[in-house]
Design an enzyme around this catalytic site. Structure first.
Site, PDB file in Angstrom:
ATOM      1  N   PRO A 112       0.831  -1.411   0.038  1.00 38.80           N
ATOM      2  CA  PRO A 112       0.007  -0.018  -0.071  1.00 38.80           C
ATOM      3  C   PRO A 112       0.918   1.323  -0.025  1.00 38.80           C
ATOM      4  O   PRO A 112       1.768   1.390   0.770  1.00 38.80           O
ATOM      5  CB  PRO A 112      -0.807  -0.084   1.373  1.00 38.80           C
ATOM      6  CG  PRO A 112      -0.780  -1.467   1.671  1.00 38.80           C
ATOM      7  CD  PRO A 112       0.740  -2.103   1.193  1.00 38.80           C
ATOM      8  N   GLU A 113       0.563   2.169  -0.927  1.00 38.13           N
ATOM      9  CA  GLU A 113       1.097   3.540  -0.882  1.00 38.13           C
ATOM     10  C   GLU A 113       0.303   4.632  -0.567  1.00 38.13           C
ATOM     11  O   GLU A 113      -0.802   4.177   0.074  1.00 38.13           O
ATOM     12  CB  GLU A 113       1.938   3.579  -2.283  1.00 38.13           C
ATOM     13  CG  GLU A 113       2.632   2.605  -2.848  1.00 38.13           C
ATOM     14  CD  GLU A 113       2.985   3.002  -4.188  1.00 38.13           C
ATOM     15  OE1 GLU A 113       3.139   4.020  -4.635  1.00 38.13           O
ATOM     16  OE2 GLU A 113       3.356   1.719  -5.093  1.00 38.13           O
ATOM     17  N   LYS A 129       3.059   6.611   3.974  1.00 37.31           N
ATOM     18  CA  LYS A 129       2.411   5.334   4.014  1.00 37.31           C
ATOM     19  C   LYS A 129       1.971   4.631   5.601  1.00 37.31           C
ATOM     20  O   LYS A 129       1.851   3.675   5.642  1.00 37.31           O
ATOM     21  CB  LYS A 129       3.429   4.182   3.493  1.00 37.31           C
ATOM     22  CG  LYS A 129       3.779   4.544   1.970  1.00 37.31           C
ATOM     23  CD  LYS A 129       4.776   3.514   1.551  1.00 37.31           C
ATOM     24  CE  LYS A 129       5.671   4.008   0.279  1.00 37.31           C
ATOM     25  NZ  LYS A 129       6.652   3.125  -0.089  1.00 37.31           N
ATOM     26  N   ARG A 189      14.276  -2.923  -8.212  1.00 35.85           N
ATOM     27  CA  ARG A 189      12.842  -2.850  -8.024  1.00 35.85           C
ATOM     28  C   ARG A 189      12.223  -2.667  -9.755  1.00 35.85           C
ATOM     29  O   ARG A 189      12.958  -2.318 -10.460  1.00 35.85           O
ATOM     30  CB  ARG A 189      12.430  -1.711  -7.596  1.00 35.85           C
ATOM     31  CG  ARG A 189      12.828  -1.263  -6.102  1.00 35.85           C
ATOM     32  CD  ARG A 189      11.885  -2.305  -5.160  1.00 35.85           C
ATOM     33  NE  ARG A 189      10.492  -1.981  -5.126  1.00 35.85           N
ATOM     34  CZ  ARG A 189      10.001  -1.185  -4.044  1.00 35.85           C
ATOM     35  NH1 ARG A 189      10.907  -0.477  -3.280  1.00 35.85           N
ATOM     36  NH2 ARG A 189       8.756  -0.958  -4.167  1.00 35.85           N
TER      37      ARG A 189
END
Ligand code: ZN
Length: 293
Positions: A2-3, A61, A274
């Site tokens: 979740p951001e 976050k 990433r």
């Protein structure tokens, strides 16, 4: 993970269901989620019993629950797979599943349930103290203001970003420089600013950095309006609903699909470990229009 938009969606739902209500019962199981408190769940239980919830705040976050007559806040970090659910009275009798770590029963029979299968998140009691314009829990003192926060400074962020020799996308993900941006909204912001993530921080001028940061902010603000992005089945709001921003993602998760502007297939590369999704045609602009990497 979740951001900012997903956490903000959960924060809003949680505040709506809990603000002004007292905690009348605390159920849970000690374990990794409470690892930052000396006596784990026992500390949380001792401090929160009977407390009234004032509201829920957020930076990046992270969110934290504030209580009446207490400097202690309960920091909630969702990690990779955390969920917060608000359930009605019928849920009380349901045994906790093995991934439910904490259940707070409120005076209106709402049950707030904190679930985290992978336990990369945490639940931490932490005292708040003044940090500029806001009171922030000590546990989050290393987290920079986020792009949607009034305390955020464009000048400070650009100064720190341009001083870095790291890749632009890696800088966007550094929660000590600017918080809240993760893999999804970094890629979407980079696409909107027509800049790829391989440039070094110092390669982009002030104007390009300002455009990039405002592009990330715009993508996140739009995502908040539709409940965030359900990147997997684990992300839902407190009522169990998914977010709908996934339908409007331009690049994230779209490798091989046509770019919405030029139709060239979106590419996926690995940058500092990433994924980075980008369009080779639309995102080649760096400092002063330079198109080299
Ligand atoms: Zn394109």
């Amino acid at each position: 993970m979740p951001e900012l938009p997903e956490v903000e969606t959960i924060r809003r739902g949680l505040e709506k269901r809990s603000a002004g209500h007292a905690i009348v019962d605390i159920q849970g199981r000690d374990g990794r989620l409470f690892r930052h408190n000396p006596d784990g769940l026992a500390t949380v239980r001792t401090h929160l019993s009977g407390r009234t919830i004032l509201g829920i705040e957020r930076r990046g976050k992270f969110m934290w629950i504030r209580f009446a007559d207490s400097p202690q806040a309960l920091v909630v970090h969702l990690g990779m797979s955390g969920q917060v659910r608000a359930e009605t009275a019928e849920h009380h009798a349901v045994p906790r599943n093995k991934h439910e770590h904490l259940r707070l029963i409120l005076d209106d029979d709402t049950a707030l349930s904190f679930v985290d299968p992978r336990t990369f998140g945490h639940l931490t009691l932490s005292a708040v103290s003044q940090d500029g314009q806001r009171e922030i829990p000590a546990a989050l003192s290393h987290i920079a203001p986020d792009l949607l926060e009034t305390a955020w400074s464009l000048t400070d962020t650009i100064t720190r970003a341009r001083a870095s020799g790291r890749r632009v996308k890696t800088i966007l993900l550094d929660q000590g420089i600017v918080s809240g941006v993760g893999n999804i909204y970094a890629d979407e912001g980079l696409y909107r600013a027509r800049t790829h993530g391989f440039f070094r921080g110092r390669d982009l001028g002030d104007e390009r950095w300002a455009l990039l940061l405002s592009s990330c902010a715009a993508a996140m603000a739009e995502a908040v309006e539709v409940g965030g992005t359900s990147f997997d089945s684990l992300y839902v709001d407190v009522e169990g609903n998914p977010g709908y921003f996934g339908r409007t993602l331009a690049v994230y998760g779209r490798a091989g699909e046509p770019c919405v502007q030029c139709l060239r297939p979106i590419e996926r590369a690995v940058l500092d470990g990433r994924s980075h999704f980008y369009c080779r045609t639309c995102q080649l602009v760096g400092a002063d229009g330079d198109q080299s990497v």
